[in-house]
Write an enzyme that holds these catalytic residues in place. Structure first.
Site, PDB file in Angstrom:
ATOM      1  N   GLY A  83      -0.512 -10.369  -2.531  1.00  0.00           N
ATOM      2  CA  GLY A  83       0.415  -9.865  -3.547  1.00  0.00           C
ATOM      3  C   GLY A  83       1.513 -10.856  -3.902  1.00  0.00           C
ATOM      4  O   GLY A  83       1.781 -11.124  -5.071  1.00  0.00           O
ATOM      5  N   ARG A  84       2.168 -11.430  -2.876  1.00  0.00           N
ATOM      6  CA  ARG A  84       3.300 -12.320  -3.162  1.00  0.00           C
ATOM      7  C   ARG A  84       2.851 -13.699  -3.636  1.00  0.00           C
ATOM      8  O   ARG A  84       3.681 -14.556  -3.935  1.00  0.00           O
ATOM      9  CB  ARG A  84       4.210 -12.415  -1.936  1.00  0.00           C
ATOM     10  N   GLU A 141       4.654   3.874  -6.200  1.00  0.00           N
ATOM     11  CA  GLU A 141       5.637   3.634  -7.254  1.00  0.00           C
ATOM     12  C   GLU A 141       4.944   3.291  -8.570  1.00  0.00           C
ATOM     13  O   GLU A 141       5.269   3.833  -9.632  1.00  0.00           O
ATOM     14  CB  GLU A 141       6.560   2.456  -6.856  1.00  0.00           C
ATOM     15  N   HIS A 146      32.049 -17.787  -6.865  1.00  0.00           N
ATOM     16  CA  HIS A 146      33.177 -16.869  -7.032  1.00  0.00           C
ATOM     17  C   HIS A 146      32.930 -15.540  -6.318  1.00  0.00           C
ATOM     18  O   HIS A 146      33.624 -14.560  -6.572  1.00  0.00           O
ATOM     19  CB  HIS A 146      33.435 -16.641  -8.519  1.00  0.00           C
ATOM     20  N   LYS A 176      -2.474  -4.853  -7.266  1.00  0.00           N
ATOM     21  CA  LYS A 176      -3.660  -5.390  -6.597  1.00  0.00           C
ATOM     22  C   LYS A 176      -4.556  -4.242  -6.127  1.00  0.00           C
ATOM     23  O   LYS A 176      -5.753  -4.239  -6.361  1.00  0.00           O
ATOM     24  CB  LYS A 176      -3.234  -6.280  -5.427  1.00  0.00           C
ATOM     25  N   GLU A 189       8.436 -11.530   3.703  1.00  0.00           N
ATOM     26  CA  GLU A 189       7.204 -10.757   3.947  1.00  0.00           C
ATOM     27  C   GLU A 189       6.176 -11.634   4.659  1.00  0.00           C
ATOM     28  O   GLU A 189       5.348 -11.144   5.425  1.00  0.00           O
ATOM     29  CB  GLU A 189       6.631 -10.216   2.620  1.00  0.00           C
ATOM     30  N   LYS A 196       5.431   3.561   4.374  1.00  0.00           N
ATOM     31  CA  LYS A 196       4.604   4.202   3.335  1.00  0.00           C
ATOM     32  C   LYS A 196       3.916   5.437   3.907  1.00  0.00           C
ATOM     33  O   LYS A 196       3.875   6.497   3.280  1.00  0.00           O
ATOM     34  CB  LYS A 196       3.519   3.237   2.841  1.00  0.00           C
TER      35      LYS A 196
HETATM   36  O1  F6P Z   1       4.251  -2.880   0.230  1.00  0.00           O
HETATM   37  C1  F6P Z   1       4.153  -4.259   0.123  1.00  0.00           C
HETATM   38  C2  F6P Z   1       3.097  -4.672  -0.865  1.00  0.00           C
HETATM   39  O2  F6P Z   1       1.849  -4.476  -0.329  1.00  0.00           O
HETATM   40  C3  F6P Z   1       3.286  -6.121  -1.294  1.00  0.00           C
HETATM   41  O3  F6P Z   1       2.754  -7.015  -0.410  1.00  0.00           O
HETATM   42  C4  F6P Z   1       2.660  -6.110  -2.643  1.00  0.00           C
HETATM   43  O4  F6P Z   1       3.029  -7.226  -3.396  1.00  0.00           O
HETATM   44  C5  F6P Z   1       3.192  -4.807  -3.188  1.00  0.00           C
HETATM   45  O5  F6P Z   1       3.186  -3.920  -2.066  1.00  0.00           O
HETATM   46  C6  F6P Z   1       2.441  -4.204  -4.345  1.00  0.00           C
HETATM   47  O6  F6P Z   1       1.113  -3.933  -4.056  1.00  0.00           O
HETATM   48  P1  F6P Z   1       0.057  -3.654  -5.196  1.00  0.00           P
HETATM   49  O7  F6P Z   1      -0.017  -4.870  -6.063  1.00  0.00           O
HETATM   50  O8  F6P Z   1      -1.227  -3.376  -4.491  1.00  0.00           O
HETATM   51  O9  F6P Z   1       0.522  -2.464  -6.003  1.00  0.00           O
END
Ligand code: F6P
Length: 515
Positions: A256-257, A201, A373, A195, A342, A482
């Protein structure tokens, strides 16, 4: 700032406290005709059964009174009318807007997704060496990974899946290295899903993938055809080297979610076809309509939320588990973990005061029968109260009749064993029973049904947030970690000696780093 609201100060809360002192057992509720009359709810091919709960019609009415005392009605109206109900980020909440038939018919990005999917599937768009695309590597994390990955796994079908999808989320470089080793750069499309297009990452993994493409493909304009971005930050994607016509944008009001419904769902479309993606959206919309209009006592997300509040705030539950009896749904608990935790992991009310009551429950789970199990021992004989959601499918064309029957029998057996228990001669073989569970039953794992199921949980979370008077749509809690990772990286921050010692152990002491 508006008048502070604390659910714990309402008459309904006090009434529920009193009722909780003599809550009926699950066994009593199973024989309570008045409760059982209310306990079976349906929408299209989805049935919710809440027969096996520590519940009565009186408790249910008190929970509805609590809901009615909360800002729920105002917030639900605001959700659907596009008000800025995400008040800490000053914006509306758009995931229901982008799954309406009107939006699906008219949105230009969705049209572009349809066309892009067709050009990839037909082979009209090829890679830099004129070979058709066969693999997709979706690079993203959190909502840019969990939603599309879960849906792709759930809807993967030998007859309809067109491309093989891989997902890379972790900044652990071994993950992307392993995935890329199993792909051919000439036939691989790299989809960067972010987003914000700032997530550490995702950017590091995207750089690795870009270098992998550059190392093997000829330096031509066609090489850019291997890169796609799904983002609200188009300029950043262009700066990264993505061609503007391979950027699929979405709006800031999509959290995001909640973003699998947006262009973040491109990977779903590429794997399973645009029609499948569209049907998923329409399933979500069907649940939206139900949530917006069904009377509260028969409103599926409302009923599920009331259960969570009852167990969490009045009977002492700390967690809730979700057990899908379908291996293709194995990622659903992890998806729900982000959606629920979240959204509801907050302790500040919408007006900025501390809550004096418990909010979100810890969400966890695994598929059945595997979980039986592994951790079911604790559910049957342990000391924790864990309300469960069992999810089952009446039929599964990808299974066989005897195997699928065994799967459903196991689900039914667990509901009964947990609820009824059994007394044994030996105390070690005593099952107390009285363990509550809901059953969500769907005819089959179709795109429409999956859309309904995901939206059911989204709205359940929304209802909980309204009762707890917290904002379900921000996630400030993840920012500090972060910021500290960045500060450590830059060698900033004076550390307390014990923390410094830890950084030394992790070989993060700047002076010890290898050049
Ligand atoms: O760190 C949490 C978060 O902001 C989530 O809410 C989101 O889905 C994820 O990181 C990834 O964010 P982006 O889509 O901006 O890379």
């Amino acid at each position: 700032m508006s008048e502070p609201f604390y659910p714990s100060s309402t008459f309904a809360w006090q009434a529920l406290k009193t009722l909780s002192e003599q809550a009926p057992s699950v066994q009593t509720a199973m024989n309570d005709i008045e409760w059982q009359r209310k306990a079976q709810l349906q929408l299209h091919e989805l049935t919710l059964n809440v027969s096996h709960h520590r519940m009565s019609a009186d408790i249910f009415d008190a929970l509805l009174a609590l809901l009615n005392a909360s800002p729920f009605a105002k917030l639900r109206a605001g959700l659907f009318s596009g008000e800025a109900i995400n008040l800490t980020e000053h914006r509306a909440v758009g995931h229901t807007r982008i799954r309406t038939p009107e939006f699906i018919r008219t949105d230009p990005t969705l049209k572009a997704i349809r066309e892009f999917t067709q050009t990839i599937h037909s082979g009209a768009l090829k890679g830099a060496t004129q070979r058709p695309f066969k693999h997709i590597v979706n690079i993203g994390i959190g909502g840019s990974d969990l939603g599309p990955k879960m849906v792709c796994q759930a809807l993967d079908h030998p007859d309809t899946s067109r491309l093989t999808c891989h997902f890379v989320a972790n900044v652990d470089g071994a993950e992307i290295n392993t995935v890329l080793r199993n792909c051919d750069p000439e036939t691989t499309l790299i989809v960067i899903a972010s987003k914000t297009f700032t997530t550490q990452e995702t950017l590091m993994n995207a750089q690795t993938a870009r270098a992998w493409l550059r190392a093997s493909l000829p330096d031509s304009p066609e090489r850019a055809q291997h890169l796609v971005a799904l983002t609200t930050a188009a300029t950043k994607a262009v700066d990264f080297g993505v061609a503007p016509d391979q950027i699929f944008a979405f709006d800031e009001d999509i959290g995001g979610r909640y973003s699998l419904w947006s262009s973040i769902g491109l990977t779903i479309s590429l794997q399973s076809g645009f029609e499948t993606f569209e049907t998923l959206l329409l399933g979500g919309h069907a649940m939206d309509q139900h949530f917006a209009h069904a009377p509260l006592p028969q409103n599926l997300p409302v009923v599920m939320a009331l259960m969570a509040v009852w167990y969490g705030n009045f009977l002492g539950a700390q967690s809730q588990a979700v057990i899908p009896y379908c291996e293709r749904m194995s990622l659903f608990p992890a998806f729900l973990q982000q959606l629920d935790m979240e959204s509801l992991g907050k302790s500040t009310t919408r007006e900025g005061h501390s809550t004096d009551y418990q909010t979100g429950l810890i969400t966890w789970g695994q598929t059945g029968t595997n979980g039986q199990h592994a951790f079911f021992q604790l559910l049957h004989q342990g000391t924790h109260l864990v309300p469960l959601d069992f999810i089952g499918f009446a039929e599964d064309p990808l299974s066989s009749e005897p195997a699928h029957r065994a799967l459903r029998l196991n689900l039914a057996a667990q509901v009964t064993a947990l609820a009824q228990g059994q007394s044994g001669a030996d105390p070690h073989q005593d099952y107390a029973g009285n363990k509550p569970s809901s059953v969500i039953m769907l005819d089959a794992l179709t795109p429409f049904n999956l859309g309904m199921l995901i939206a059911l949980y989204e709205h359940k979370v929304f209802v909980c947030s309204a009762i707890w008077n917290i904002n379900a749509f921000d996630q400030w809690g993840v920012e500090l970690g972060k910021a500290l990772a960045n500060a450590f990286d830059r060698g900033e921050l004076e550390q307390p000696p014990v923390t410094q010692a830890l950084l030394d152990q992790l070989q993060l002491n700047q002076t010890k780093q290898k050049p």
